[in-house]
Design an enzyme around this catalytic site. Structure first.
Site, PDB file in Angstrom:
ATOM      1  CG  ASN A 103      -1.663   3.619  -1.024  1.00 54.27           C
ATOM      2  OD1 ASN A 103      -1.765   4.572  -1.784  1.00 54.27           O
ATOM      3  ND2 ASN A 103      -1.394   3.762   0.276  1.00 54.27           N
ATOM      4  CG  HIS A 104       0.790   0.780   1.657  1.00 60.80           C
ATOM      5  ND1 HIS A 104      -0.517   1.186   1.539  1.00 60.80           N
ATOM      6  CD2 HIS A 104       0.736  -0.427   2.262  1.00 60.80           C
ATOM      7  CE1 HIS A 104      -1.317   0.276   2.076  1.00 60.80           C
ATOM      8  NE2 HIS A 104      -0.583  -0.725   2.515  1.00 60.80           N
ATOM      9  CD  GLN A 169       1.130  -0.402   6.378  1.00 61.92           C
ATOM     10  OE1 GLN A 169       0.642   0.301   7.259  1.00 61.92           O
ATOM     11  NE2 GLN A 169       0.449  -1.359   5.763  1.00 61.92           N
ATOM     12  CG  ASP A 171       0.918   6.143   0.544  1.00 55.99           C
ATOM     13  OD1 ASP A 171       0.888   5.441   1.576  1.00 55.99           O
ATOM     14  OD2 ASP A 171      -0.094   6.669   0.041  1.00 55.99           O
ATOM     15  CG  ASP A 201      -4.823  -2.888   1.015  1.00 61.64           C
ATOM     16  OD1 ASP A 201      -5.615  -3.312   1.864  1.00 61.64           O
ATOM     17  OD2 ASP A 201      -3.955  -2.019   1.258  1.00 61.64           O
ATOM     18  CG  LEU A 206      -3.889   3.656  -6.208  1.00 58.48           C
ATOM     19  CD1 LEU A 206      -3.995   2.974  -7.567  1.00 58.48           C
ATOM     20  CD2 LEU A 206      -3.080   2.798  -5.239  1.00 58.48           C
ATOM     21  CD  GLU A 208       0.114  10.447  -3.015  1.00 56.87           C
ATOM     22  OE1 GLU A 208       0.954  10.537  -3.931  1.00 56.87           O
ATOM     23  OE2 GLU A 208      -0.325   9.363  -2.597  1.00 56.87           O
ATOM     24  CD  GLU A 243      -9.647  -1.821   1.904  1.00 58.24           C
ATOM     25  OE1 GLU A 243      -9.921  -1.670   3.103  1.00 58.24           O
ATOM     26  OE2 GLU A 243      -8.560  -1.467   1.432  1.00 58.24           O
ATOM     27  CG  HIS A 308      -8.492  -8.504   7.381  1.00 59.87           C
ATOM     28  ND1 HIS A 308      -9.299  -8.306   6.281  1.00 59.87           N
ATOM     29  CD2 HIS A 308      -7.498  -7.580   7.290  1.00 59.87           C
ATOM     30  CE1 HIS A 308      -8.801  -7.318   5.552  1.00 59.87           C
ATOM     31  NE2 HIS A 308      -7.715  -6.853   6.141  1.00 59.87           N
ATOM     32  CG  ASP A 309      -9.085  -4.302   8.235  1.00 60.79           C
ATOM     33  OD1 ASP A 309      -7.946  -4.596   8.666  1.00 60.79           O
ATOM     34  OD2 ASP A 309      -9.310  -3.995   7.050  1.00 60.79           O
TER      35      ASP A 309
END
Ligand code: NOJ
Length: 530
Positions: A103-104, A169, A171, A201, A206, A208, A243, A308-309
């Protein structure tokens, strides 16, 4: 089960390379460190390791901000080290997947540097620019604690750029065919190196489109299907794990007709396991599982207790979120964005019975379970650390200085105190047959040796007791009746007539005769093969 469906009946293990094991004495974990510890992971019974991002990165989002998609951050080692790790893992029948961040990029990525400095650069259109910050206003903000808008003004570019996460980050612009192609090249590169697949991720974001919330758009699915077709054609048996922190009905399209993702995280069941444990009732779990659509035969859910989040509370109602915060994040520092920055053991009061019960749920619900490194020994956390770093501290290997993680000064101090390395560590638990490690090792082994757990459906059994979650898992000719007493007191359940039979209790391998009723100790669980 054909080998290409290996992920359906596996156990995954997520780890932060930086925090796992330092092999070269620089205080940071590295790929060689992971290789050194493969025997440990094999002993536990892990089938597939998910490595958090290892790409060069300014680490504004711990590596989810990538500055170069084609190499390994020198702090973690080299491409050769990764090859050695893959080889050594494969020798042990362990597979390895890594993060694919589509995505970014990082704002330090040369594409973004070129894009921002020259309006006519071919890279300008790799990102999403605008003269106003009033586009796509229906898209929500994800990092609510830090970001005010999904648009950030870039002085150099003289325009706003679009970002769903940190403003560091930007996009990528998936409407640009070049970007779509770049990401195929990235995937090809790592697959050629031998990686067994990707945890993809942040895929809902992805593309818009004005007038939408810019999530789960058809064009996004179309692209992901192309990625899957490409993998099936050239790399059969390698997987894509999705994800998408979304409701079950919104995740369902990511499986397509078995032609998009192999696996997808089941986000909504996770907080409901914690709700069930605290309320001592299973109804919230049952509701969300009933709301979960069935998925194609070659697909699998992925379940987890922690990662991890922060423990994300996006997939609950506002009322439930407030309740979860009240129950599980009593101190303000414990909250982060829409979640809770704590680890499994501290969340469950370090109560061995609750930790095992949570794992019993994890291992018997539909889906392939993922263990977050350190939770198999009940490691602690440090809520004072920045962002989510408090759940990314050095793995607690033994009680020597620096937890056996490094000989040097560690990148961050290992956990101290009750759940610190002096008390909770791998060496101690390996030596103690009664340890949490050994209990989980047994669960893993039982789970993997029974086909019933590899399916994706379940049947709730009504026993007249709201405190005991009872369900049937059936697949490939095997039937497993699972009992989980969420109550802190002895509970009795009525056994429906059709299940009054003799079976085998898996943990003791003893025969058990189910009569008209069954009594369960507080926070106990029973897995019965019919
Ligand atoms: C999801 C990852 O799990 C999280 O750690 C990261 O911050 C965001 N995606 C952005 O990449």
């Amino acid at each position: 089960m054909t080998d290409n469906l290996w992920y359906k009946n596996s156990v995954f293990y997520e780890l932060s390379v930086r925090a796992f094991k330092d092999s070269n004495g620089d205080g940071r974990g590295d790929l060689r460190g992971v290789t050194e510890k493969l025997d440990y992971l094999q002993t536990l019974g892990v089938d597939c390791i998910w490595l958090m991002p290892i790409y060069p990165s300014p680490l504004r989002d711990d590596g989810y901000d990538i500055a170069d998609y084609y190499s390994v951050d020198p702090a973690y080692g080299s491409l050769d080290d990764l090859k050695v790790l893959i080889e050594a893992a494969h020798q042990r029948n362990i597979r390895l997947i890594m993060d694919l961040v589509l995505n970014h990029t990082s704002d330090a990525h040369p594409w973004f540097q070129a894009a921002r400095s020259d309006k006519n650069s071919p890279y300008r259109d790799y990102y999403v620019w605008s003269d106003t910050d009033q586009k796509y206003t229906d898209a929500r903000i994800i990092f609510v604690d830090t970001e005010r808008s999904n648009w950030t003004w870039d002085e150099q570019a003289g325009q706003f750029f679009w970002h769903r996460f940190y403003s560091t980050q930007p996009d990528l612009n998936f409407a640009n065919p070049k970007v779509r192609e770049e990401m195929f090249n990235v995937a090809r590169f790592w697959l050629d190196l031998g990686i067994d697949g990707f945890r993809a991720d942040a895929v809902p974001y992805l593309f818009e489109r004005e007038g939408t919330n810019c999530e789960n758009l058809p064009e996004t699915h179309e692209y992901l299907k192309q990625l899957r077709a490409f993998m099936d054609e050239h790399y059969p048996g390698r997987i894509l794990l999705c994800e998408a922190n979304q409701w079950p009905e919104d995740v369902r399209p990511y499986f397509g007709d078995g032609d998009e993702f192999h696996m997808g995280f089941h986000f909504p069941i996770m907080p409901r396991i914690y709700m069930a444990l605290k309320k001592q009732r299973y109804e919230d779990m049952e509701k969300i599982m009933r709301r979960t659509p069935s998925i194609p035969e070659n697909c699998q859910w992925c379940t987890f207790l922690r990662n991890h989040d922060e423990l994300t509370l996006e997939m609950v109602t506002e009322e439930e979120r407030q309740w979860m915060w009240k129950e599980y994040a009593p101190e303000p520092r414990m909250k982060l964005n829409l979640g809770i920055r704590r680890r499994l053991a501290p969340l469950l009061d370090n109560d061995r019975r609750k930790i095992e019960l949570a794992n019993s749920l994890l291992f018997t619900l539909p889906g392939t379970p993922i263990i977050y490194y350190g939770d198999e020994i009940g490691m602690g956390d440090n809520i004072e650390l920045f962002d989510r770093n408090g759940v990314r501290t050095p793995m607690q290997w033994d009680d020597s200085p620096n937890a056996g993680f490094t000989d040097a000064t560690p990148f961050t101090e290992p956990i101290q105190g009750k759940l610190g390395y002096q008390n909770i560590n791998v060496a101690g638990q390996l030596n103690d047959p009664e340890s949490l490690f050994h209990a989980l090792k047994q669960m893993i082994s039982l789970r993997k040796s029974h086909a019933a757990f590899g399916g994706s459906d379940m049947q709730w059994i009504q026993t007249g007791n709201p405190h005991v979650a009872v369900y049937l898992r059936e697949y490939d000719g095997e039937r497993m009746l699972i009992f989980n007493n969420l109550g802190d007191s002895v509970q009795q359940v009525n056994i429906p007539t059709e299940y009054r039979q003799t079976g085998t209790e898996l943990f003791s391998s003893r025969s058990i005769t189910l009569g008209d009723a069954l009594e369960l100790e507080p926070y106990s669980y029973l897995w019965v093969q019919l």
